[in-house]
Design a protein around this motif. Structure first.
Motif, PDB file in Angstrom:
ATOM      1  N   GLU A 129      23.363  55.593 -30.015  1.00  0.00           N
ATOM      2  CA  GLU A 129      24.803  55.123 -30.836  1.00  0.00           C
ATOM      3  C   GLU A 129      24.919  53.908 -31.326  1.00  0.00           C
ATOM      4  O   GLU A 129      25.432  53.541 -32.207  1.00  0.00           O
TER       5      GLU A 129
ATOM      6  N   GLU B 156      21.636  53.883 -34.767  1.00  0.00           N
ATOM      7  CA  GLU B 156      21.748  55.018 -35.663  1.00  0.00           C
ATOM      8  C   GLU B 156      23.438  55.438 -36.167  1.00  0.00           C
ATOM      9  O   GLU B 156      23.346  55.468 -37.217  1.00  0.00           O
ATOM     10  N   HIS B 157      24.206  55.032 -35.246  1.00  0.00           N
ATOM     11  CA  HIS B 157      25.396  55.409 -35.305  1.00  0.00           C
ATOM     12  C   HIS B 157      26.277  54.200 -35.619  1.00  0.00           C
ATOM     13  O   HIS B 157      27.441  54.185 -36.011  1.00  0.00           O
TER      14      HIS B 157
ATOM     15  N   ARG C 187      25.063  63.467 -36.895  1.00  0.00           N
ATOM     16  CA  ARG C 187      25.947  62.912 -36.556  1.00  0.00           C
ATOM     17  C   ARG C 187      27.303  63.488 -36.407  1.00  0.00           C
ATOM     18  O   ARG C 187      27.650  64.221 -37.297  1.00  0.00           O
TER      19      ARG C 187
ATOM     20  N   SER D 269      30.749  60.940 -28.318  1.00  0.00           N
ATOM     21  CA  SER D 269      29.227  60.791 -28.637  1.00  0.00           C
ATOM     22  C   SER D 269      28.754  61.905 -27.927  1.00  0.00           C
ATOM     23  O   SER D 269      28.801  62.455 -26.934  1.00  0.00           O
TER      24      SER D 269
END
Length: 271
Positions: free
Chosen positions: A190, A193-194, A229, A235
């Motif tokens: 989270e 990468e996000h 994604r 999430s």
């Protein structure tokens, strides 16, 4: 043996001094402790039905519907699923309201794993992931290594061995250990990468797993995430558990959570 004999209830033991489940101060019972308590209750019930046979795999699906509070008792229940000898409906309740519920099922007799000698085939050592990325404070509780990208499509992280404590470590990794490693991996993704801010809190919504009931501690494990994604506050992370030495897929883990900032968290707690 009829179902009423095997129906099980017990009070969840919540020890806020526990260094694993309460790695840092919390204002609610952690989801990992709920999972651990429900799994243990189902294992005990299954042992009666299976006449002591050890399961080969555990398959579970749990939903987390509300905060489990620290200032009141939590009752765990486990009832057999009609028509399935080794499947159980489980729930955690406070004051009659369900805070967590779903199913846990077991299958098979665990085969004796082949012996491994020395370090042949073992995965290369991995540095542990940064504590803030996995929302842990104690270094000994970090169970995943730094993430590694394999091309553009896959991110992997090693499942680490807990540091040696007093006495020899258990010969097998437990489902709780593997599920916590997966939770840390999902949390790390989270942020790394996000791009979630570091003050983001992830509130569990669902947990799904299909993994070995126990894995020989000498088997090097890794978690593998195919890059994806999902937009929005929710999430979602679906990862596979693999043998790092052979590449064989051993199971799957999926996590869903709401990502909230400090203000949103305070509003959620005030409801």
């Amino acid at each position: 043996m009829n179902g009423s004999v095997i129906d099980r209830f017990r009070e969840l033991v919540v020890d806020e001094s526990d260094p694993f489940y309460f790695d840092h101060p919390l204002d609610h019972v952690p989801g990992m402790l709920l999972f651990s308590g429900l799994l243990d209750l189902a294992v005990r019930a299954d042992r009666l039905r299976a006449r002591g046979r050890c399961p080969e795999r555990v398959v579970a699906g749990l939903g987390f519907s509300r905060f489990c509070e620290l200032d009141r008792g939590t009752t765990l229940s486990c009832r057999p699923v009609p028509g399935d000898n080794r499947a159980w409906t489980v729930a955690a309740r406070q004051g009659g309201e369900e805070v967590c519920g779903g199913s846990i099922a077991f299958s098979g007799e665990a085969p004796h794993p082949p012996a491994r000698t020395g370090t042949a085939g073992a995965a290369a050592p991995s540095r542990s992931a940064p504590a803030d990325l996995v929302h842990r404070h104690r270094p000994e509780n970090i169970l995943v290594g730094e993430p590694v990208r394999r091309g553009r499509a896959v991110v992997e992280a090693a499942v680490l061995q807990p540091p040696a404590g007093e006495g020899p470590p258990p010969a097998f990794r437990s489902p709780v250990e593997i599920v916590e490693a997966g939770r840390q991996f999902a949390t790390l993704l989270e942020h790394a990468e996000h791009g979630r801010p570091m003050d983001t809190t992830l509130l569990w919504v669902a947990l799904r797993l299909d993994i070995p009931y126990r894995v020989d501690r000498d088997v090097p494990l890794l978690l593998r995430w195919p890059v994806a994604r999902v937009p929005g506050r929710r999430s979602r992370c679906a990862a596979t558990l693999a043998d790092a030495a052979t590449g064989a897929c051993l199971g799957s883990l999926a996590y869903e959570a709401y990502a909230v900032d400090p203000e949103q968290y305070e509003r959620a707690r005030a409801r």
